[in-house]
Scaffold this motif. Structure first.
Motif, PDB file in Angstrom:
ATOM      1  N   SER A  10       0.838  -1.199   0.000  1.00  0.00           N
ATOM      2  CA  SER A  10       0.000   0.000   0.000  1.00  0.00           C
ATOM      3  C   SER A  10       0.872   1.248   0.000  1.00  0.00           C
ATOM      4  CB  SER A  10      -0.910   0.038   1.234  1.00  0.00           C
ATOM      5  OG  SER A  10      -1.835  -1.020   1.231  1.00  0.00           O
ATOM      6  N   TYR A  11       0.509   2.199  -0.836  1.00  0.00           N
ATOM      7  CA  TYR A  11       1.110   3.524  -0.850  1.00  0.00           C
ATOM      8  C   TYR A  11       0.068   4.511  -0.340  1.00  0.00           C
ATOM      9  CZ  TYR A  11       4.906   1.665  -3.725  1.00  0.00           C
ATOM     10  OH  TYR A  11       5.983   0.943  -4.184  1.00  0.00           O
ATOM     11  N   VAL A  12       0.430   5.322   0.628  1.00  0.00           N
ATOM     12  CA  VAL A  12      -0.478   6.318   1.179  1.00  0.00           C
ATOM     13  C   VAL A  12      -0.012   7.694   0.725  1.00  0.00           C
ATOM     14  CG1 VAL A  12      -1.622   7.195   3.243  1.00  0.00           C
ATOM     15  CG2 VAL A  12      -0.747   4.844   3.207  1.00  0.00           C
ATOM     16  N   LEU A  13      -0.923   8.421   0.090  1.00  0.00           N
ATOM     17  CA  LEU A  13      -0.637   9.761  -0.424  1.00  0.00           C
ATOM     18  C   LEU A  13      -1.513  10.777   0.287  1.00  0.00           C
ATOM     19  CD1 LEU A  13      -0.656   8.920  -4.248  1.00  0.00           C
ATOM     20  CD2 LEU A  13       1.262   8.725  -2.638  1.00  0.00           C
ATOM     21  N   GLN A  14      -1.068  12.019   0.303  1.00  0.00           N
ATOM     22  CA  GLN A  14      -1.833  13.052   0.994  1.00  0.00           C
ATOM     23  C   GLN A  14      -1.774  14.363   0.233  1.00  0.00           C
ATOM     24  OE1 GLN A  14      -1.656  13.337   5.332  1.00  0.00           O
ATOM     25  NE2 GLN A  14      -1.188  15.504   5.143  1.00  0.00           N
ATOM     26  N   GLN A  15      -2.887  15.092   0.289  1.00  0.00           N
ATOM     27  CA  GLN A  15      -2.945  16.466  -0.181  1.00  0.00           C
ATOM     28  C   GLN A  15      -4.003  17.177   0.649  1.00  0.00           C
ATOM     29  OE1 GLN A  15      -3.341  19.139  -4.265  1.00  0.00           O
ATOM     30  NE2 GLN A  15      -3.592  16.940  -4.397  1.00  0.00           N
ATOM     31  N   GLY A  16      -3.630  18.271   1.311  1.00  0.00           N
ATOM     32  CA  GLY A  16      -4.549  18.907   2.234  1.00  0.00           C
ATOM     33  C   GLY A  16      -4.949  17.903   3.307  1.00  0.00           C
ATOM     34  N   LYS A  17      -6.251  17.729   3.517  1.00  0.00           N
ATOM     35  CA  LYS A  17      -6.762  16.756   4.487  1.00  0.00           C
ATOM     36  C   LYS A  17      -7.215  15.466   3.814  1.00  0.00           C
ATOM     37  CE  LYS A  17      -8.219  20.215   7.843  1.00  0.00           C
ATOM     38  NZ  LYS A  17      -9.333  20.788   8.620  1.00  0.00           N
ATOM     39  N   ILE A  18      -6.846  15.274   2.554  1.00  0.00           N
ATOM     40  CA  ILE A  18      -7.239  14.083   1.799  1.00  0.00           C
ATOM     41  C   ILE A  18      -6.119  13.055   1.883  1.00  0.00           C
ATOM     42  CG2 ILE A  18      -8.034  13.185  -0.423  1.00  0.00           C
ATOM     43  CD1 ILE A  18      -8.465  16.183  -1.222  1.00  0.00           C
ATOM     44  N   ARG A  19      -6.453  11.855   2.335  1.00  0.00           N
ATOM     45  CA  ARG A  19      -5.496  10.755   2.307  1.00  0.00           C
ATOM     46  C   ARG A  19      -6.022   9.661   1.399  1.00  0.00           C
ATOM     47  NH1 ARG A  19      -3.668  10.685   8.538  1.00  0.00           N
ATOM     48  NH2 ARG A  19      -5.907  10.432   8.793  1.00  0.00           N
ATOM     49  N   LEU A  20      -5.199   9.291   0.430  1.00  0.00           N
ATOM     50  CA  LEU A  20      -5.546   8.280  -0.562  1.00  0.00           C
ATOM     51  C   LEU A  20      -4.621   7.090  -0.364  1.00  0.00           C
ATOM     52  CD1 LEU A  20      -7.509   8.144  -3.023  1.00  0.00           C
ATOM     53  CD2 LEU A  20      -5.580   8.874  -4.444  1.00  0.00           C
ATOM     54  N   VAL A  21      -5.212   5.905  -0.164  1.00  0.00           N
ATOM     55  CA  VAL A  21      -4.439   4.676   0.010  1.00  0.00           C
ATOM     56  C   VAL A  21      -4.625   3.819  -1.231  1.00  0.00           C
ATOM     57  CG1 VAL A  21      -4.021   2.659   1.457  1.00  0.00           C
ATOM     58  CG2 VAL A  21      -4.832   4.790   2.498  1.00  0.00           C
ATOM     59  N   LEU A  22      -3.529   3.429  -1.846  1.00  0.00           N
ATOM     60  CA  LEU A  22      -3.548   2.618  -3.070  1.00  0.00           C
ATOM     61  C   LEU A  22      -2.931   1.267  -2.740  1.00  0.00           C
ATOM     62  CD1 LEU A  22      -2.259   5.556  -5.225  1.00  0.00           C
ATOM     63  CD2 LEU A  22      -4.597   4.668  -5.246  1.00  0.00           C
TER      64      LEU A  22
END
Length: 385
Positions: free
Chosen positions: A72-84
């Motif tokens: 899993s790669y966890v990305l963030q921008q602002g308060k958004i966290r996206l887990v792939l």
């Protein structure tokens, strides 16, 4: 989301927030903690979302951290966290999910005060358990988690991380690949839309009302969202503080196949159709995303001939909005600006909405006609209308 952001969210009291009168208060939710997509190749998907959308490295779990089943790669921008997340094993629930649905949203993580109580409250009201309450720990503290099923194969994970200071969750390490393109200005998740089969919208609206204590914020029927050829119906469900909004769509009968039915056909079942992400400067956000290769729906040029007659005075230059294909709508509390990407995968399933609210609390009802015409044009090109 920084530790300071999380602390601020965790420390407010539920009474500090305007609560929708119809919503029940047994399940306080403080925001979207993360959204996890099951994808065919997490490394490549992470590169895409960083390059095209402006997300940046946050955390990683994989072979190097002792994870033997998936990465899993966890990305963030602002308060958004996206887990792939991608599986290593061909015979697994993750692999089955990807074979059936393609890349798509599996987990909608919800930040709660008490993950154990959230599970207890929802299961006793009829939710199907997904994850038994558990506490996971490492040197950075403890996270309390639990989960329930919702429409299709989508699940809600309840997260209580007030006792945790790590990068993301136990089992993850901080990630810095050295490749972090600049932000495109995305701030937080505004809402997430679920598509369900014809005749089941009310069932899932009742689920969110009865099981999670949500209220029906607004309902759109096939007179509101329709063209000559296609239509859909939608109920927007919100939690008490308004931080979580889940529109639930179902196809309505029309002369041709609606966008919702197209999604259901290619996703092979119910699922999350789109994620709406907020920005404070939509012109900057869209101009950046287009530079980076993100494709957006084309808005008919005639849309802008009468838009100001409908929405009144706005601060933005209409010619600039027309240049970027940004739509405008107004309600009694203000106006909003919005635009929709094309599907971000080969299957016409998941896409994103970019939205900037200037006081408006609505969902762009005045733009439905132009939006449907744009989507139908794309469906016609795909041969699926």
């Amino acid at each position: 989301m920084s530790t300071a952001d999380l602390t601020a969210i965790q420390n407010f009291t539920y009474s500090d927030i305007k609560v929708f009168e119809e919503a029940q208060d047994f399940l306080p939710i403080y925001g979207t903690d993360y959204v996890e997509l099951y994808v065919g190749n997490a490394k490549q998907a992470a590169h895409y979302y960083k390059t095209a959308f402006g997300f940046q490295d946050l955390a990683y779990s994989g072979l190097e951290t002792g994870m033997r089943n998936h990465t899993s790669y966890v990305l963030q921008q602002g308060k958004i966290r996206l887990v792939l997340t991608s599986p290593f094993l061909p015979d697994s629930d993750m692999s089955d999910h990807i074979r059936l649905h393609g890349d798509g949203v599996k987990v909608i993580g919800l930040l709660v005060k008490d993950a154990y109580d959230a599970y207890k409250q929802t299961v006793k009201r009829g939710a199907l358990p997904f994850m038994q309450p558990q506490t996971v720990t490492d040197d950075n503290g403890s996270v309390h988690m639990s989960g329930i099923h919702t429409y299709g194969h989508t699940v809600h994970i309840f997260i209580d991380r007030k006792d945790y200071n790590g990068a993301f969750l136990p089992g993850y390490v901080g990630l810095d690949t050295g490749y972090n393109p600049g932000s495109t200005g995305l701030k937080y998740i505004d809402h997430m839309v679920g598509n369900v089969p014809e005749g089941s919208m009310n069932e899932w609206a009742r689920f969110y009302a009865d099981v999670m204590g949500f209220a029906n914020l607004i309902t759109f029927d096939d007179k509101d969202i329709a063209t000559e050829y296609t239509a859909l119906m939608s109920k927007v469900m919100t939690n008490g503080n308004g931080f979580i909004k889940f529109p639930i769509n179902e196809p309505a009968k029309g002369l041709k196949k609606s966008q919702v039915q197209e999604y259901l056909d290619f996703y092979h079942g119910p699922g999350c159709q789109h994620i709406a992400v907020a920005t404070d400067d939509i012109v900057f956000t869209i101009s950046e995303m287009k530079k980076r290769g993100v494709e957006f729906l084309h808005v008919p040029g005639t849309y802008y001939d009468t838009v100001l007659q409908r929405v009144g005075i706005i601060k933005e230059d209409l010619n600039e909005l027309k240049k970027w294909g940004i739509m405008v709508d107004r309600d009694e509390e203000g106006y909003l600006l919005q635009i929709f990407t094309k599907p971000v995968e080969d299957r016409p399933t998941l896409f994103f909405e970019i939205i900037q609210r200037k006081g408006a609390k609505s969902f762009g009802k005045g733009n439905f006609q132009a939006l449907f015409e744009s989507i139908e044009a794309e469906q016609a090109r795909r041969g699926t209308l």
